[in-house]
Scaffold this motif. Structure first.
Motif, PDB file in Angstrom:
ATOM      1  N   TYR A  26      11.018  53.257  50.346  1.00  0.00           N
ATOM      2  CA  TYR A  26      11.517  54.325  51.215  1.00  0.00           C
ATOM      3  C   TYR A  26      12.852  53.963  51.862  1.00  0.00           C
ATOM      4  O   TYR A  26      13.749  54.800  51.969  1.00  0.00           O
ATOM      5  N   LEU A  27      12.987  52.716  52.300  1.00  0.00           N
ATOM      6  CA  LEU A  27      14.190  52.330  53.029  1.00  0.00           C
ATOM      7  C   LEU A  27      15.423  52.260  52.140  1.00  0.00           C
ATOM      8  O   LEU A  27      16.543  52.493  52.598  1.00  0.00           O
ATOM      9  N   ILE A  28      15.214  51.949  50.860  1.00  0.00           N
ATOM     10  CA  ILE A  28      16.356  51.821  49.955  1.00  0.00           C
ATOM     11  C   ILE A  28      16.512  53.064  49.085  1.00  0.00           C
ATOM     12  O   ILE A  28      17.581  53.318  48.533  1.00  0.00           O
ATOM     13  N   GLY A  29      15.458  53.853  49.000  1.00  0.00           N
ATOM     14  CA  GLY A  29      15.565  55.117  48.280  1.00  0.00           C
ATOM     15  C   GLY A  29      15.348  55.023  46.792  1.00  0.00           C
ATOM     16  O   GLY A  29      15.867  55.842  46.027  1.00  0.00           O
ATOM     17  N   SER A  30      14.578  54.017  46.342  1.00  0.00           N
ATOM     18  CA  SER A  30      14.251  53.868  44.925  1.00  0.00           C
ATOM     19  C   SER A  30      12.750  53.625  44.803  1.00  0.00           C
ATOM     20  O   SER A  30      12.213  52.742  45.479  1.00  0.00           O
ATOM     21  N   ARG A  31      12.103  54.374  43.953  1.00  0.00           N
ATOM     22  CA  ARG A  31      10.649  54.318  43.891  1.00  0.00           C
ATOM     23  C   ARG A  31      10.151  53.081  43.142  1.00  0.00           C
ATOM     24  O   ARG A  31      10.869  52.501  42.320  1.00  0.00           O
ATOM     25  N   MET A  32       8.917  52.723  43.427  1.00  0.00           N
ATOM     26  CA  MET A  32       8.246  51.621  42.742  1.00  0.00           C
ATOM     27  C   MET A  32       6.949  52.145  42.135  1.00  0.00           C
ATOM     28  O   MET A  32       6.484  53.229  42.453  1.00  0.00           O
ATOM     29  N   GLY A  33       6.333  51.305  41.294  1.00  0.00           N
ATOM     30  CA  GLY A  33       5.078  51.687  40.667  1.00  0.00           C
ATOM     31  C   GLY A  33       5.290  52.459  39.385  1.00  0.00           C
ATOM     32  O   GLY A  33       6.394  52.536  38.842  1.00  0.00           O
ATOM     33  N   GLY A  34       4.192  53.037  38.873  1.00  0.00           N
ATOM     34  CA  GLY A  34       4.242  53.731  37.599  1.00  0.00           C
ATOM     35  C   GLY A  34       3.663  52.872  36.491  1.00  0.00           C
ATOM     36  O   GLY A  34       3.081  51.810  36.739  1.00  0.00           O
ATOM     37  N   PRO A  35       3.793  53.275  35.237  1.00  0.00           N
ATOM     38  CA  PRO A  35       3.197  52.543  34.114  1.00  0.00           C
ATOM     39  C   PRO A  35       3.705  51.110  34.021  1.00  0.00           C
ATOM     40  O   PRO A  35       4.902  50.863  34.030  1.00  0.00           O
ATOM     41  N   THR A  36       2.761  50.164  33.950  1.00  0.00           N
ATOM     42  CA  THR A  36       3.092  48.741  33.886  1.00  0.00           C
ATOM     43  C   THR A  36       2.140  48.068  32.900  1.00  0.00           C
ATOM     44  O   THR A  36       0.946  48.350  32.908  1.00  0.00           O
ATOM     45  N   VAL A  37       2.668  47.176  32.053  1.00  0.00           N
ATOM     46  CA  VAL A  37       1.868  46.544  31.008  1.00  0.00           C
ATOM     47  C   VAL A  37       1.365  45.178  31.471  1.00  0.00           C
ATOM     48  O   VAL A  37       2.149  44.319  31.884  1.00  0.00           O
ATOM     49  N   TYR A  38       0.039  44.992  31.410  1.00  0.00           N
ATOM     50  CA  TYR A  38      -0.601  43.701  31.692  1.00  0.00           C
ATOM     51  C   TYR A  38      -1.453  43.328  30.487  1.00  0.00           C
ATOM     52  O   TYR A  38      -2.370  44.070  30.113  1.00  0.00           O
ATOM     53  N   ASP A  39      -1.156  42.173  29.860  1.00  0.00           N
ATOM     54  CA  ASP A  39      -1.929  41.691  28.708  1.00  0.00           C
ATOM     55  C   ASP A  39      -2.074  42.756  27.630  1.00  0.00           C
ATOM     56  O   ASP A  39      -3.152  42.942  27.040  1.00  0.00           O
ATOM     57  N   GLY A  40      -0.999  43.473  27.383  1.00  0.00           N
ATOM     58  CA  GLY A  40      -1.005  44.467  26.334  1.00  0.00           C
ATOM     59  C   GLY A  40      -1.624  45.799  26.692  1.00  0.00           C
ATOM     60  O   GLY A  40      -1.671  46.712  25.865  1.00  0.00           O
ATOM     61  N   VAL A  41      -2.106  45.923  27.929  1.00  0.00           N
ATOM     62  CA  VAL A  41      -2.749  47.156  28.378  1.00  0.00           C
ATOM     63  C   VAL A  41      -1.879  47.818  29.443  1.00  0.00           C
ATOM     64  O   VAL A  41      -1.448  47.165  30.398  1.00  0.00           O
ATOM     65  N   VAL A  42      -1.617  49.112  29.269  1.00  0.00           N
ATOM     66  CA  VAL A  42      -0.797  49.840  30.231  1.00  0.00           C
ATOM     67  C   VAL A  42      -1.651  50.253  31.427  1.00  0.00           C
ATOM     68  O   VAL A  42      -2.689  50.903  31.267  1.00  0.00           O
ATOM     69  N   LYS A  43      -1.220  49.845  32.612  1.00  0.00           N
ATOM     70  CA  LYS A  43      -1.896  50.225  33.850  1.00  0.00           C
ATOM     71  C   LYS A  43      -1.000  51.190  34.612  1.00  0.00           C
ATOM     72  O   LYS A  43       0.161  50.891  34.873  1.00  0.00           O
ATOM     73  N   ASP A  44      -1.537  52.342  34.943  1.00  0.00           N
ATOM     74  CA  ASP A  44      -0.747  53.354  35.648  1.00  0.00           C
ATOM     75  C   ASP A  44      -0.846  53.098  37.148  1.00  0.00           C
ATOM     76  O   ASP A  44      -1.766  53.562  37.817  1.00  0.00           O
ATOM     77  N   LYS A  45       0.099  52.344  37.679  1.00  0.00           N
ATOM     78  CA  LYS A  45       0.082  51.977  39.090  1.00  0.00           C
ATOM     79  C   LYS A  45       0.558  53.143  39.952  1.00  0.00           C
ATOM     80  O   LYS A  45       1.359  53.973  39.502  1.00  0.00           O
ATOM     81  N   PRO A  46       0.072  53.220  41.197  1.00  0.00           N
ATOM     82  CA  PRO A  46       0.526  54.296  42.092  1.00  0.00           C
ATOM     83  C   PRO A  46       2.034  54.240  42.303  1.00  0.00           C
ATOM     84  O   PRO A  46       2.630  53.160  42.326  1.00  0.00           O
ATOM     85  N   VAL A  47       2.631  55.408  42.439  1.00  0.00           N
ATOM     86  CA  VAL A  47       4.076  55.486  42.690  1.00  0.00           C
ATOM     87  C   VAL A  47       4.325  55.399  44.190  1.00  0.00           C
ATOM     88  O   VAL A  47       3.694  56.106  44.984  1.00  0.00           O
ATOM     89  N   LEU A  48       5.238  54.502  44.574  1.00  0.00           N
ATOM     90  CA  LEU A  48       5.591  54.300  45.979  1.00  0.00           C
ATOM     91  C   LEU A  48       6.998  54.834  46.212  1.00  0.00           C
ATOM     92  O   LEU A  48       7.923  54.513  45.463  1.00  0.00           O
ATOM     93  N   GLY A  49       7.153  55.650  47.244  1.00  0.00           N
ATOM     94  CA  GLY A  49       8.452  56.223  47.541  1.00  0.00           C
ATOM     95  C   GLY A  49       8.713  57.470  46.713  1.00  0.00           C
ATOM     96  O   GLY A  49       7.914  57.854  45.855  1.00  0.00           O
TER      97      GLY A  49
END
Length: 311
Positions: A252-275
Motif C-alpha cells: 500500500y505504501l509504495i503502490g505496487s501489489r504483492m501476492g498472486g500465483p506463485t510456484v512452490y515445488d512445481g505446484v502453483v499456489k494462488d496466494k492472496p493479493v495484497l494492495g
C-alpha cells in the motif's frame, strides 16, 4: 534480564550502527550458523523421543536449545572486562537489516544488467519458491515480498527483543526463528516435529510484525486509520498471522501489489493479493530499499527515546 543494563543504550546504538555499516561480515562464523548446526544435530534425538509424540518432542528440543542459548549468552555478556564488547558484537550479529538490503541489491543488479537467469539464481538463495521459470516481473514481485517480510523477522523482531530485554533475549528469539526456518515446513518430514517451533515463532513475531507497519508508515510519512484498516484487512488473508503485515504495508505504501500465483515445488499456489497498485519496477524496488532503511533508523530513534526516558 541483561546484566549490562547500565550500558543498554550504548549496546543498542553501536549494534545498529555496526549492522548498517558492515552487515554480516563473511570472515566471521555467524552465531546463527552455530545454532543451525545444533538444530540439525537435535533432529535425530528428537525423533527418538517420539514415544511422547513428535509435537511434544519437537517442543522439548525447541525449549531446550532456546533456554541453553539464553543461558550461554547471559554468561558471556556477564564476563568481567570483555562482557560489554561481546554484548555489542552479539547484539550486532543478531540484526540483519543491511544484509537483507544487500541481498536485494544483488538481485536488482542482475536485472539492471539484463541477466534474468542470474537474477533467478540469486533470488533462489533468498526464497523457498521455484524461481527457475520466473519472468522479470515475477522476480521483482518476489524480491519485494521477501524483503518486506524479512524486514520484520530479520530486523524488527530481534531489535525489539534486544531493546526490551537485552542480547540474551534477542538470541533466544533468533534460536526460535532459526528453528522455524528449518523445521517449520508443512511437509511430511516436519509437519509435527516443527509444529511447536512454528507456533512459538508466530507468538514471538506477533507484536514486531505490527510494529513494523508503524515504522514503515512513519518512513513514508503516511498515516491514518483507513490505511491501517486496509493493511490489516489484506494481512489477515495470508496463511501466516504475521507475514502479511509488513508485506501489505509495503504494497500500500509504495503502490505496487504483492501476492498472486506463485510456484512452490512445481505446484502453483494462488496466494492472496495484497494492495491494489501496479507491478514492481526498478524504481519501486529502490523506493522499497530506501523505505526499509529509513524505517530502521526510525526504529533506532524510538529505541533510544524509550531507553532514555521510560526504561
Amino acid at each position: 534480564m541483561d546484566p549490562l543494563v547500565d550500558y543498554r543504550i550504548t549496546i543498542v546504538f553501536l549494534a545498529f550502527l555496526l549492522d548498517v555499516a558492515l552487515g554480516d561480515p563473511t570472515w566471521l562464523y555467524h552465531p546463527v550458523r552455530v545454532i543451525g548446526h545444533v538444530i540439525d544435530l537435535l533432529e535425530r534425538p528428537a525423533r527418538r523421543l517420539s514415544l511422547i509424540g513428535l509435537k511434544a518432542s519437537g517442543a522439548v528440543a525447541v525449549l531446550f536449545l532456546t533456554a541453553a542459548v539464553y543461558t550461554i549468552i547471559s554468561m558471556i555478556i556477564g564476563l568481567d572486562g570483555i562482557g560489554i564488547i561481546l554484548a555489542v558484537w552479539l547484539a550486532y550479529s543478531g540484526l540483519a537489516l543491511k544484509c537483507l538490503l544487500d541481498e536485494g541489491e544483488r538481485v536488482r543488479r542482475f536485472l539492471q544488467a539484463g541477466d534474468v537467469e542470474g537474477a533467478r539464481q540469486q533470488l533462489g538463495y533468498l526464497v523457498s519458491r521455484d524461481t527457475s521459470q520466473m519472468e522479470e516481473s515475477d522476480i521483482r514481485r518476489s524480491l519485494a515480498e521477501t524483503l518486506s517480510e524479512n524486514f520484520s523477522d530479520g530486523f524488527v523482531a530481534p531489535f525489539f527483543y534486544l531493546v526490551l530485554f537485552g542480547p540474551a533475549a534477542q538470541w533466544a528469539y533468533k534460536a526460535v526463528n532459526t528453528f522455524d526456518s528449518m523445521w517449520g515446513y508443512r511437509n511430511e518430514r516436519f509437519r509435527e516435529l516443527g509444529w511447536f517451533a512454528a507456533r512459538l515463532d508466530d507468538v514471538l513475531n506477533y507484536v514486531p510484525a505490527r510494529l513494523s507497519v508503524l515504522l514503515l508508515m512513519a518512513a513514508r510519512l503516511r498515516f491514518g486509520m483507513k490505511l491501517w484498516r486496509d493493511i490489516a484487512s489484506d494481512a489477515r488473508t495470508m496463511g501466516s498471522p504475521n507475514a502479511g503485515w509488513p508485506m501489505a504495508a509495503c504494497a500500500y505504501l509504495i503502490g505496487s501489489r504483492m501476492g498472486g500465483p506463485t510456484v512452490y515445488d512445481g505446484v502453483v499456489k494462488d496466494k492472496p493479493v495484497l494492495g491494489s497498485g501496479g507491478d514492481w519496477g526498478d524504481a519501486q524496488l529502490e523506493t522499497l530499499r530506501v523505505t526499509l532503511l529509513r524505517a530502521g533508523w526510525i526504529a533506532l530513534g524510538c529505541a533510544l527515546l524509550l531507553l532514555t526516558f521510560f526504561i
